[in-house]
Design a protein around this motif. Structure first.
Motif, PDB file in Angstrom:
ATOM      1  N   ASN A  98      -4.300   7.248  -0.157  1.00 45.87           N
ATOM      2  CA  ASN A  98      -5.682   7.235   0.272  1.00 45.87           C
ATOM      3  C   ASN A  98      -6.440   6.320  -0.679  1.00 45.87           C
ATOM      4  OD1 ASN A  98      -8.201   7.859   1.351  1.00 45.87           O
ATOM      5  ND2 ASN A  98      -7.658  10.020   1.651  1.00 45.87           N
ATOM      6  N   LYS A  99      -7.643   6.064  -0.366  1.00 46.64           N
ATOM      7  CA  LYS A  99      -8.459   5.185  -1.198  1.00 46.64           C
ATOM      8  C   LYS A  99      -8.621   5.748  -2.611  1.00 46.64           C
ATOM      9  CE  LYS A  99     -13.009   3.075  -1.370  1.00 46.64           C
ATOM     10  NZ  LYS A  99     -14.302   2.936  -0.732  1.00 46.64           N
ATOM     11  N   ASP A 100      -8.785   7.068  -2.717  1.00 45.90           N
ATOM     12  CA  ASP A 100      -9.060   7.683  -4.011  1.00 45.90           C
ATOM     13  C   ASP A 100      -7.851   8.316  -4.690  1.00 45.90           C
ATOM     14  OD1 ASP A 100     -11.725   6.989  -3.671  1.00 45.90           O
ATOM     15  OD2 ASP A 100     -12.183   8.886  -2.657  1.00 45.90           O
ATOM     16  N   TYR A 101      -6.755   8.492  -3.964  1.00 46.15           N
ATOM     17  CA  TYR A 101      -5.609   9.156  -4.593  1.00 46.15           C
ATOM     18  C   TYR A 101      -4.301   8.713  -3.942  1.00 46.15           C
ATOM     19  CZ  TYR A 101      -5.555  12.262  -0.502  1.00 46.15           C
ATOM     20  OH  TYR A 101      -5.494  12.760   0.769  1.00 46.15           O
ATOM     21  N   HIS A 102      -3.219   9.008  -4.656  1.00 49.85           N
ATOM     22  CA  HIS A 102      -1.865   8.756  -4.169  1.00 49.85           C
ATOM     23  C   HIS A 102      -1.066  10.030  -4.429  1.00 49.85           C
ATOM     24  CE1 HIS A 102       1.915   5.983  -4.311  1.00 49.85           C
ATOM     25  NE2 HIS A 102       2.126   7.073  -3.615  1.00 49.85           N
TER      26      HIS A 102
END
Length: 156
Positions: A98-102
């Motif tokens: 995701n944009k904010d996390y992996h």
């Protein structure tokens, strides 16, 4: 004054001492509670046992095991000395970007379930198929044993 135990030395002694030891009882209860909580959470259960149903008709024994997410290559079926064993390993990998996390999650667990078959089963006639995570094993029943009465003759 010394007292003797009336419980014979061996496996029963360990069982008796465990039952009378309050810390062992507490540990047993904690293990039972954690097993119940973690049973259905992937990756936390140490023994991922599949659910099994066993039924029979006049001619066959049908064994059905729930193996969600498993394919034919993940399961091994063996028969040794009238003991049918279903063995396999569950491997689950999930990756989310995701944009904010992996997020990467992996869970693994092996299982083994055994069923005793009646004597006389022809191993070569056992069939198995897996579809949609359900393994179905069909075991033809052996022919009933025939009793033959043997005539006893008197010696001459």
């Amino acid at each position: 004054m010394t007292t003797k135990s009336v419980i014979p030395v061996g496996t029963q002694r360990a069982v008796a001492s465990r039952e009378t030891n309050p810390f062992a009882l507490l540990q047993q209860e904690i293990d039972r509670l954690f097993e119940g909580v973690t049973r259905n959470i992937p990756g936390l259960s140490s023994t991922a046992m599949p659910s099994m149903d066993i039924g029979e008709t006049d001619k066959v024994i049908e064994i059905t095991a729930e193996l969600p997410g498993l394919e034919k290559t993940d399961v091994v079926l063996n028969v040794t000395d009238n003991l049918l064993t279903i063995r396999g390993e569950k491997k689950n990998e999930r990756e989310e970007k995701n944009k904010d996390y992996h997020l990467v999650e992996r869970s693994y667990g092996s299982f083994s379930r055994s069923v005793e078959l009646p004597a006389g089963v022809k191993v070569e006639d056992i069939t198995a198929e897996i579809a949609n995570g359900v393994l179905k094993v069909t075991v033809p029943k052996p022919a009933p044993t025939q009793v033959k009465q043997i005539e006893i003759k008197t010696a001459a």
